[in-house]
Design an enzyme around this catalytic site. Structure first.
Site, short mmCIF file in Angstrom:
data_model
loop_
_atom_site.label_atom_id
_atom_site.label_comp_id
_atom_site.label_asym_id
_atom_site.label_seq_id
_atom_site.Cartn_x
_atom_site.Cartn_y
_atom_site.Cartn_z
N HIS A 135 40.37 44.90 34.18
CA HIS A 135 38.93 44.94 33.91
C HIS A 135 38.21 44.02 34.88
CE1 HIS A 135 40.13 41.35 31.59
NE2 HIS A 135 38.87 40.93 31.72
N HIS A 137 35.35 41.16 34.72
CA HIS A 137 34.45 40.30 33.92
C HIS A 137 33.17 40.22 34.75
CE1 HIS A 137 33.04 36.79 31.63
NE2 HIS A 137 32.53 36.44 32.80
#
Length: 195
Positions: A135, A137
């Site tokens: 992912h 951030h």
């Protein structure tokens, strides 16, 4: 957005047009997120709980990460974020992209100017995200304070979706012009469109 890019490919649109399907969103591919702003976070064996200062946008490892604004890019490695990019915006503040698998150093080095939609890195799980799904951030900082970037993510997604129809209309027009040129015997009309 993925459907728009596939439709553009079907229409024979060149790469420079297809890549615009995702801009100004931050991920050039499948992505999902839920509101994680302020959620409690604990790092490793640390007993200290902190508030999450960003939004985690989950994506496939290695997917291109895009600049959400124009500005100056800086790359850094280490700490909680692992491989991070900071996009210093022209109007002040910066956008923070953490846990990247790698930077787009083939095109940019720290201090270079970037435009919205430029590939600045690739989705990953570096830093304190080493044991999580890949992912990015995504954070927003201004004047030394963190702000919830959800409004930026939503606004950029809305803008990218809004321009989908314009891109498809442009690709259809380009295809019609190519077809007309072929019918008129233009020898350059059958040449491939280089990407």
């Amino acid at each position: 957005l993925r459907a728009t890019r596939l439709r553009l490919r079907e229409l024979g649109a060149p790469f420079w047009l297809r890549k615009r399907a995702f801009s100004p969103f931050i991920i050039a591919g499948r992505a999902q997120w839920t509101n994680s702003w302020g959620a409690p976070r604990r790092d490793g064996g640390n007993r200290v709980i902190r508030a999450h200062e960003g939004q985690d946008v989950f994506c496939n490892s290695g997917v291109r990460v895009l600049a959400a604004a124009k500005g100056t890019i800086d790359f850094d490695n280490g700490g909680l974020g692992g491989k991070v990019a900071r996009l210093h915006m022209i109007k002040g503040g910066y956008l923070y992209y953490a846990h990247l698998e790698d930077f787009n150093t083939n095109r940019f080095t720290s201090g270079d100017r970037v435009r919205r939609g430029d590939v600045i890195g690739y989705c990953g799980s570096t830093g304190n995200a080493a044991t999580t799904a890949p992912h990015v951030h995504f954070g927003w900082y201004k004047g030394g304070a963190a702000y919830d970037p959800m409004v930026l993510l939503a606004r950029r997604l809305d803008r990218a979706e809004a321009k989908s129809e314009r891109l498809i209309r442009l690709a259809k027009r380009m295809r019609r012009e190519r077809t007309n040129a072929q019918e008129e015997g233009d020898p350059t009309s059958s040449l491939p469109m280089y990407e």
